[in-house]
Design a protein around this motif. Structure first.
Motif, PDB file in Angstrom:
ATOM      1  N   ASP A 135      -0.512   4.801   5.759  1.00  0.00           N
ATOM      2  CA  ASP A 135       0.199   5.341   4.600  1.00  0.00           C
ATOM      3  C   ASP A 135       1.585   5.848   4.986  1.00  0.00           C
ATOM      4  O   ASP A 135       2.130   6.746   4.367  1.00  0.00           O
ATOM      5  CB  ASP A 135      -0.620   6.472   3.956  1.00  0.00           C
ATOM      6  N   TRP A 136       2.127   5.304   6.048  1.00  0.00           N
ATOM      7  CA  TRP A 136       3.418   5.792   6.528  1.00  0.00           C
ATOM      8  C   TRP A 136       4.085   4.627   7.227  1.00  0.00           C
ATOM      9  O   TRP A 136       3.396   3.843   7.862  1.00  0.00           O
ATOM     10  CB  TRP A 136       3.163   6.932   7.532  1.00  0.00           C
ATOM     11  N   GLY A 137       5.376   4.495   7.107  1.00  0.00           N
ATOM     12  CA  GLY A 137       5.999   3.426   7.874  1.00  0.00           C
ATOM     13  C   GLY A 137       6.958   2.611   7.044  1.00  0.00           C
ATOM     14  O   GLY A 137       7.194   2.905   5.861  1.00  0.00           O
ATOM     15  N   THR A 138       7.484   1.567   7.664  1.00  0.00           N
ATOM     16  CA  THR A 138       8.611   0.839   7.082  1.00  0.00           C
ATOM     17  C   THR A 138       8.291   0.222   5.720  1.00  0.00           C
ATOM     18  O   THR A 138       9.188   0.019   4.912  1.00  0.00           O
ATOM     19  CB  THR A 138       9.078  -0.280   8.020  1.00  0.00           C
ATOM     20  N   GLN A 139       7.005  -0.061   5.459  1.00  0.00           N
ATOM     21  CA  GLN A 139       6.729  -0.737   4.182  1.00  0.00           C
ATOM     22  C   GLN A 139       7.138   0.128   2.993  1.00  0.00           C
ATOM     23  O   GLN A 139       7.411  -0.389   1.916  1.00  0.00           O
ATOM     24  CB  GLN A 139       5.267  -1.198   4.078  1.00  0.00           C
ATOM     25  N   PHE A 140       7.177   1.450   3.182  1.00  0.00           N
ATOM     26  CA  PHE A 140       7.462   2.305   2.027  1.00  0.00           C
ATOM     27  C   PHE A 140       8.932   2.272   1.614  1.00  0.00           C
ATOM     28  O   PHE A 140       9.234   2.365   0.423  1.00  0.00           O
ATOM     29  CB  PHE A 140       6.954   3.724   2.272  1.00  0.00           C
ATOM     30  N   GLY A 141       9.829   2.104   2.584  1.00  0.00           N
ATOM     31  CA  GLY A 141      11.242   1.947   2.227  1.00  0.00           C
ATOM     32  C   GLY A 141      11.416   0.697   1.374  1.00  0.00           C
ATOM     33  O   GLY A 141      12.076   0.706   0.324  1.00  0.00           O
ATOM     34  N   LYS A 142      10.773  -0.373   1.818  1.00  0.00           N
ATOM     35  CA  LYS A 142      10.868  -1.642   1.088  1.00  0.00           C
ATOM     36  C   LYS A 142      10.255  -1.515  -0.311  1.00  0.00           C
ATOM     37  O   LYS A 142      10.802  -2.010  -1.300  1.00  0.00           O
ATOM     38  CB  LYS A 142      10.138  -2.748   1.855  1.00  0.00           C
TER      39      LYS A 142
ATOM     40  N   PRO B  26      -7.306   0.704   5.644  1.00  0.00           N
ATOM     41  CA  PRO B  26      -6.353  -0.301   5.153  1.00  0.00           C
ATOM     42  C   PRO B  26      -4.939   0.264   5.082  1.00  0.00           C
ATOM     43  O   PRO B  26      -4.740   1.479   5.152  1.00  0.00           O
ATOM     44  CB  PRO B  26      -6.860  -0.599   3.745  1.00  0.00           C
ATOM     45  N   ASN B  27      -3.984  -0.633   4.951  1.00  0.00           N
ATOM     46  CA  ASN B  27      -2.585  -0.233   4.811  1.00  0.00           C
ATOM     47  C   ASN B  27      -2.225  -0.203   3.337  1.00  0.00           C
ATOM     48  O   ASN B  27      -2.345  -1.211   2.645  1.00  0.00           O
ATOM     49  CB  ASN B  27      -1.693  -1.226   5.543  1.00  0.00           C
ATOM     50  N   ILE B  28      -1.786   0.960   2.900  1.00  0.00           N
ATOM     51  CA  ILE B  28      -1.425   1.130   1.491  1.00  0.00           C
ATOM     52  C   ILE B  28      -0.382   0.083   1.095  1.00  0.00           C
ATOM     53  O   ILE B  28       0.601  -0.116   1.812  1.00  0.00           O
ATOM     54  CB  ILE B  28      -0.801   2.520   1.264  1.00  0.00           C
ATOM     55  N   ALA B  29      -0.649  -0.558  -0.018  1.00  0.00           N
ATOM     56  CA  ALA B  29       0.291  -1.495  -0.618  1.00  0.00           C
ATOM     57  C   ALA B  29       0.460  -2.781   0.169  1.00  0.00           C
ATOM     58  O   ALA B  29       1.257  -3.628  -0.180  1.00  0.00           O
ATOM     59  CB  ALA B  29       1.663  -0.846  -0.833  1.00  0.00           C
ATOM     60  N   LYS B  30      -0.298  -2.905   1.236  1.00  0.00           N
ATOM     61  CA  LYS B  30      -0.338  -4.214   1.886  1.00  0.00           C
ATOM     62  C   LYS B  30      -1.732  -4.743   1.601  1.00  0.00           C
ATOM     63  O   LYS B  30      -2.660  -3.968   1.357  1.00  0.00           O
ATOM     64  CB  LYS B  30      -0.128  -4.069   3.383  1.00  0.00           C
TER      65      LYS B  30
END
Ligand code: ARG
Length: 569
Positions: free
Chosen positions: A162-169, A123-127
């Protein structure tokens, strides 16, 4: 014990060689007949060997049948243009069935060298952990179990997003809108909420995206504060995922998320450039494919220097090759990722990587009555789905067996409730879209987990009653096949090894489900026609032994689907 087809091929092959020393035995395949009136097994060997032996198929078949028509295996007969059918003898059947659960299967014919690395759940963390992740989890877990059962070395990997644009947001959203109390209660739910908030706010306030990009850059450059936040998101999300995995009996050997491969990506890009595969295009780095491949170009580095999903999968595959001797790498995701994996696999070949790579994809699962929606909160809803299933299972168990002690009732309800959800998924052909309906999943008759679990419990209760009446099962009881319903049950019992092997080969656990459902039906027909406890002596012991072998196979088959089999229910 040998898989039945292999055993028949070996035994028949040796006899055929006596008759035809030049026979091409590599063309001898024995398969189950589709129609019982043609016996139990058949071979088209006479047709396949006609050319090599320079004989008419019918003449070959006739010779085999007339010279070796009868043996301890059973009886051969002719059909059609040269098919040879085999009806197993009752003695052979009984003796083979008796080996079930006693002798392990001889699986030496499989190529089991190296590790089977299976990437599932992821899964995608926080999504939202969407329903696709549930299917990937259940399916991947079952495939891992099946391969382990067959004696492969399996590495189950959770390739977390666990890496990628969602973390900036997320970092921006966290600092602005986090509800601390809600976060402490359920981190994922709160992270999802603020993630959605961010998307909404960013529509009117363009500066937010800018801000998020800056935070992401800081994170990737190792800014301690952002890194700490990021680690916290992962830690809390994982804790919730793990709670669900544990409840579902799902395990992983490694959790190598996308971030794990971050440091390997630059070298990966260098390799692509060095091999002449990746080219600069409008500032980005891109792999272009031959036109006839019908693949979109694959961007491996964006104009701003950021890596992409494909980049991390390439670095990940390179890591797997370096870390394991791969038997194969398997990826379990929904159907929408087919183009992605086609690109990755093609690039791997262009790099000269020869390992077997399989994308095991599945269709979308739909839930009736809005049980799931794409709305935020799906992780939590997965838990709710399981709770609801257990609650419903509990009601049925209460009805069926009110005497069960409270603790056992709860344990059985959990087993049945979870089993129903898993089975509803695994019993379907994975590539079709499936729909989930409560009444169907939890029904006690039909192709369901509760039906099979009940069949298992019923047999165990027969064994208990036998013991209570002073006639416990004798471990070495001879199994004598007498009537037709016993015969049909015994023949099917011998097919288990092949069903598992085919399920593995095609990554289709539903073949095991189909097998088990048929087994349940044959058992119930047998049991209705042939009482066990009313008999005495060797007849009773023989039937009881047949029952117990059935229970053994049902339990083992369910365990390959990640489903438990209760002793009572
Ligand atoms: N995290 C991805 C998603 O949720 C699935 C990852 C599948 N595995 C992989 N190696 N790409 O869509």
């Amino acid at each position: 014990m040998k898989i039945i087809e292999k055993q028949l091929e070996d035994r028949q092959g040796a006899k055929i060689r006596e008759l035809f020393p030049a026979a091409p035995l590599d063309k001898l395949f024995v398969t189950r007949t589709g129609d019982e009136q043609f016996g139990d097994y058949q071979t088209n060997f006479a047709m396949a060997a006609a050319k090599d032996l320079a004989m008419k198929p019918m003449d070959i078949a006739k010779r085999i049948v007339s010279e070796q028509g009868r043996s301890d295996l059973g009886e051969l007969s002719l059909a059609g243009p040269g098919f040879i059918n085999l009806t197993l003898s009752n003695d052979f059947l009984g003796a083979e069935v008796a080996k079930i659960g006693r002798e392990p299967y001889d699986l030496s014919f499989l190529d089991r060298a190296g590790s089977v690395v299976i990437d599932y759940s992821s899964p995608n963390i926080a999504k939202p952990m969407h329903i696709g992740h549930l299917r990937s989890t259940v399916l991947g877990d079952s495939i891992a179990r099946i391969y382990r059962y067959l004696g492969y070395t399996v590495v189950g990997d959770n390739h977390l997003g666990d890496w990628g644009t969602q973390f900036g947001k997320l970092i921006v959203a966290y600092r602005r809108w986090l509800d601390r109390a809600a976060y402490e209660k359920s981190a994922i739910e709160e992270l999802e909420r603020i993630y959605v908030l961010f998307s909404q706010a960013a529509e009117s306030d363009k500066s937010l995206e800018e801000e998020a990009r800056a935070e992401l850059k800081k994170l990737q450059d190792g800014d301690p504060e952002n890194r700490e936040l990021w680690q916290e998101f992962i830690k809390l999300s994982l804790a919730e995922y793990n709670r669900i995995y544990e409840r579902m009996g799902v395990k992983f050997d490694t959790y190598h998320g996308e971030s794990f491969f971050h440091d390997r990506m630059p070298a990966m890009l260098d390799l692509l450039i060095e091999k002449g595969l990746a080219k600069e295009s409008e500032g980005a780095l891109v792999v272009f494919f031959d036109e006839k491949e019908k693949l979109h170009p694959c961007i491996v580095r964006k104009g701003d220097g950021a890596f992409l999903y494909a980049t991390s999968d390439l670095a990940c595959l390179q890591f797997k090759r370096e870390t394991y001797t791969l038997n194969r790498a398997v990826y379990v995701t929904d159907e929408r990722q087919q183009p992605h994996f086609k690109q990755i696999f093609r690039i791997a070949r262009l790099l000269g990587w020869q390992e077997r790579l399989d994308h095991v994809w599945f269709g979308i699962m739909r839930f009736g009555d809005g049980t799931f929606s794409s709305r935020a909160g799906n992780v939590i809803k997965l838990d709710e789905l399981l709770n609801e299933s257990v609650r419903r299972a509990r009601i049925v168990i209460e009805e069926k067996n009110p005497e069960l002690p409270e603790e056992e009732k709860a344990a059985v309800a959990e087993m049945v409730g979870l089993g129903a959800v898993k089975y509803a998924d695994l019993s379907q052909n994975r590539i079709s879209a499936v729909s989930f309906e409560w009444d169907k999943a939890l029904s006690f008759d039909g192709n369901t987990a509760p039906y099979l679990q009940y069949t298992h419990a019923r047999i165990r209760s027969i064994a208990r009653k036998a013991a209570e009446t002073g006639r416990p099962a004798e471990p070495d009881a001879k199994i004598a096949i007498t009537g037709p319903t016993e015969r049909r049950l015994a023949v099917h019992l011998l097919g288990f090894g092949t069903a598992v092997q085919k399920a593995a080969e095609n990554y289709r656990p539903n073949l095991i489900a189909d097998y088990l459902f048929e087994l349940g039906q044959r058992f119930n027909t047998f049991y209705n026609a042939s009482p066990v406890l009313k008999e005495e002596g060797t007849v009773m012991q023989s039937r009881l032994a047949l029952c117990l072998r059935t229970a053994h196979v049902v339990k083992e088959g369910l365990s390959l689907l990640g489903i438990g089999a209760p002793e009572r229910m």
